[in-house]
Design an enzyme around this catalytic site. Structure first.
Site, PDB file in Angstrom:
ATOM      1  N   SER A  23       8.492 -38.394  -0.636  1.00 31.16           N
ATOM      2  CA  SER A  23       7.600 -38.732  -1.810  1.00 31.16           C
ATOM      3  C   SER A  23       6.375 -37.781  -1.997  1.00 31.16           C
ATOM      4  O   SER A  23       6.007 -37.275  -3.156  1.00 31.16           O
ATOM      5  CB  SER A  23       7.480 -40.091  -1.896  1.00 31.16           C
ATOM      6  N   GLY A  99      15.641 -37.444  -8.041  1.00 28.13           N
ATOM      7  CA  GLY A  99      15.403 -38.209  -9.211  1.00 28.13           C
ATOM      8  C   GLY A  99      13.759 -38.184  -9.310  1.00 28.13           C
ATOM      9  O   GLY A  99      13.269 -38.008 -10.366  1.00 28.13           O
ATOM     10  N   ARG A 127      22.000 -41.017 -13.931  1.00 29.62           N
ATOM     11  CA  ARG A 127      20.896 -41.996 -13.441  1.00 29.62           C
ATOM     12  C   ARG A 127      19.905 -41.929 -14.807  1.00 29.62           C
ATOM     13  O   ARG A 127      19.874 -41.036 -15.436  1.00 29.62           O
ATOM     14  CB  ARG A 127      20.016 -41.414 -12.312  1.00 29.62           C
ATOM     15  N   GLN A 176       8.359 -43.721  -9.787  1.00 30.20           N
ATOM     16  CA  GLN A 176       8.458 -42.349 -10.523  1.00 30.20           C
ATOM     17  C   GLN A 176       8.263 -42.464 -11.925  1.00 30.20           C
ATOM     18  O   GLN A 176       7.489 -41.549 -12.606  1.00 30.20           O
ATOM     19  CB  GLN A 176       9.980 -42.347 -10.552  1.00 30.20           C
ATOM     20  N   ASP A 325      13.515 -48.448  -0.731  1.00 30.26           N
ATOM     21  CA  ASP A 325      14.402 -47.635  -0.001  1.00 30.26           C
ATOM     22  C   ASP A 325      14.785 -48.140   1.352  1.00 30.26           C
ATOM     23  O   ASP A 325      15.788 -47.527   1.827  1.00 30.26           O
ATOM     24  CB  ASP A 325      13.566 -46.261   0.039  1.00 30.26           C
ATOM     25  N   ARG A 356      23.506 -49.047  -4.528  1.00 29.65           N
ATOM     26  CA  ARG A 356      23.429 -49.223  -3.223  1.00 29.65           C
ATOM     27  C   ARG A 356      23.775 -50.664  -2.849  1.00 29.65           C
ATOM     28  O   ARG A 356      23.921 -51.450  -1.909  1.00 29.65           O
ATOM     29  CB  ARG A 356      22.039 -49.014  -2.684  1.00 29.65           C
ATOM     30  N   ARG A 398      20.823 -42.464   2.063  1.00 29.32           N
ATOM     31  CA  ARG A 398      20.443 -43.828   2.840  1.00 29.32           C
ATOM     32  C   ARG A 398      21.614 -44.615   3.064  1.00 29.32           C
ATOM     33  O   ARG A 398      21.497 -45.306   4.144  1.00 29.32           O
ATOM     34  CB  ARG A 398      19.155 -44.516   1.977  1.00 29.32           C
TER      35      ARG A 398
END
Ligand code: S3P
Length: 440
Positions: A23, A99, A127, A176, A325, A356, A398
């Protein structure tokens, strides 16, 4: 498609360096490009997503040099050209799977005096983008997106123009989205205010402060005034990514007899809930004072982890944003924590690189885990056992790395399919793991 085969190991030992924060690295490219001079970024993360951010700004006329330093973080030199220095790209800008790059750059491009087209890979193309196009349109932006069932998706066509400031109450919990509006606010007449319901990671605010933007934070509200310039700090250091370090922190906790030092882990207060949650589950984690820099614009320190038995916990909705995350690897930890772990209100996991919730439930069940999903909640009964199986990454870095760590604890062999996505955030993941793994 690369597949990884894993067998049970005894413990992890020694030390490793957390890879640089993704990030912060991406923000370093964008904010440096808008600054008034050159910026040297030490310990920059050289991964697929950060390369997308670099190539986007190169295509808009920014000179950027990336120097690799072996397995260590890279050094990046960005020749900032000021807030009005970007040029129209000759072609569509391809953002790949990133993203963060897509959503943050849109805030910047909405305020330029040229047209840009942002395209994405198949995963990022599904997304949601309405979360950014709506507030940007309220600021006067002209953005067209692919529409489907009331949602908006890439590609985005942005006709840059002068923007006006807004006061925006965030309907979603997303750093974001907040960052996108703040970056647009840099260019907008007046003061832009963003109010969050739950505070999300504040890397954009910290970095804009480092570059002397007029930005202030009061509780859950961030205000930014239109800026004349961003002043290059000349140098900045990106600490290690706690979301990547999480895989090794949890491996060391779950494998009894482990003793692992993870160096230079970023300890931004909006990112350290993983440590708080693991500690209340019984983990033995120490933050080492030696070598720490807790006063840096992004604080960091080395951390020492010892194997320890875990007990279950409940991760409530207001904590989810702080460890969003790390939730996939926390699901693996929960399989070995005595009792029933609950994760409540994790709906944002459904709109990551893959869903996820689905990917982790599906994979862990194949390995024999007792895991239930109700709406956006997860319930995991820690049986203390997993069996090797063939599992999928679902194209998500991830999920892939979480399943590799699950394989270290499982009986028999675990095969994780389609793992090239790991390069998105942690290209040296397997090499680092091999260096610390001990078979007995
Ligand atoms: C990020 C914010 C989070 C996180 C992502 C990186 C960022 O996404 O999941 O990996 O750099 O701002 P959301 O803002 O969508 O929650």
């Amino acid at each position: 498609m690369k597949m990884i085969k894993i067998k049970k190991i005894g413990k992890v030992k020694g030390e490793c360096i957390a890879p640089p924060d993704k990030s912060i690295s991406q923000r370093a490219v964008m904010i440096s490009a808008l600054s008034n001079a050159e910026v040297r970024v030490d310990n920059f993360l050289d991964c697929d997503d950060c390369r997308r951010a670099i190539s986007a700004f190169r295509s808009m006329g920014i000179k950027i040099i990336l120097k690799r330093n072996g397995a260590q973080g890279a050094t990046l030199f960005v020749r900032g050209k000021g807030l009005k220095g970007l040029k129209k790209a000759k072609k569509d800008i391809y953002i790949g799977n990133s993203g963060t790059t897509m959503r943050l750059i849109t805030g910047i491009l909405a305020a330029q005096d040229f047209r840009s087209v942002l395209s994405a890979d198949p995963s990022l193309s599904v997304r949601p983008m309405k979360r950014i196009t709506e507030p940007l349109r309220a600021m006067g932006a002209l953005i067209k997106a692919r529409k489907k069932a009331k949602e908006e998706y890439p590609p985005l066509i942005i006709n840059g123009r002068n923007l006006k400031s807004i006061s925006y109450r965030m309907p979603v919990t997303s750093a974001q989205v907040k960052s996108c509006i703040l970056l647009a606010g840099l260019f907008s007449r007046g003061t832009t205010r963003v109010k969050e319901q739950i505070k999300t990671r504040d890397h954009t605010e910290r970095m804009l402060m480092l570059f002397k933007a007029s930005i202030s934070v009061c509780g859950l509200t961030v205000s930014i005034k239109q800026s004349k310039e961003l002043v290059s700090p000349k140098k900045m250091f990106v600490p290690g990514d706690i979301s990547s370090a999480a895989f090794f922190i949890i491996a060391a906790t779950l494998l009894s007899g482990s003793r692992l030092k993870v160096k230079k882990v970023g300890l931004n207060p909006t990112r350290i809930y993983l440590l708080k949650i693991l500690k209340r589950m019984g983990a033995n984690i120490e933050i080492l004072k030696n070598g720490a820099n807790l006063k840096a614009f992004e604080p960091y320190a080395d951390i020492q982890v010892f194997g320890a038995p875990l007990k279950s916990t409940t991760i409530k909705e207001d904590e989810v944003a702080y460890c969003i995350d790390e939730l996939p690897i926390l699901c693996v930890a929960a399989c070995f924590a005595k009792g029933k772990t609950k994760i409540i209100g994790a709906g944002e996991l459904r709109v990551k690189e893959t869903d996820r919730i689905y990917s982790m439930v599906n994979n862990l069940r194949k390995m024999g885990a007792d895991i239930e999903n109700l709406g956006n909640d997860l319930m995991i009964n820690g049986t203390g056992r997993l069996c090797g199986a063939e599992v999928e990454s679902f194209g998500d870095h991830r999920t892939a790395m979480s399943m590799v760590i699950a394989g270290l604890m499982a009986s028999g062999q675990t095969t994780v399919k389609n793992t090239s996505c790991i390069n998105k955030s942690f290209p040296e993941f397997m090499e680092t793991l091999k260096n610390i793994a001990e078979l007995t």
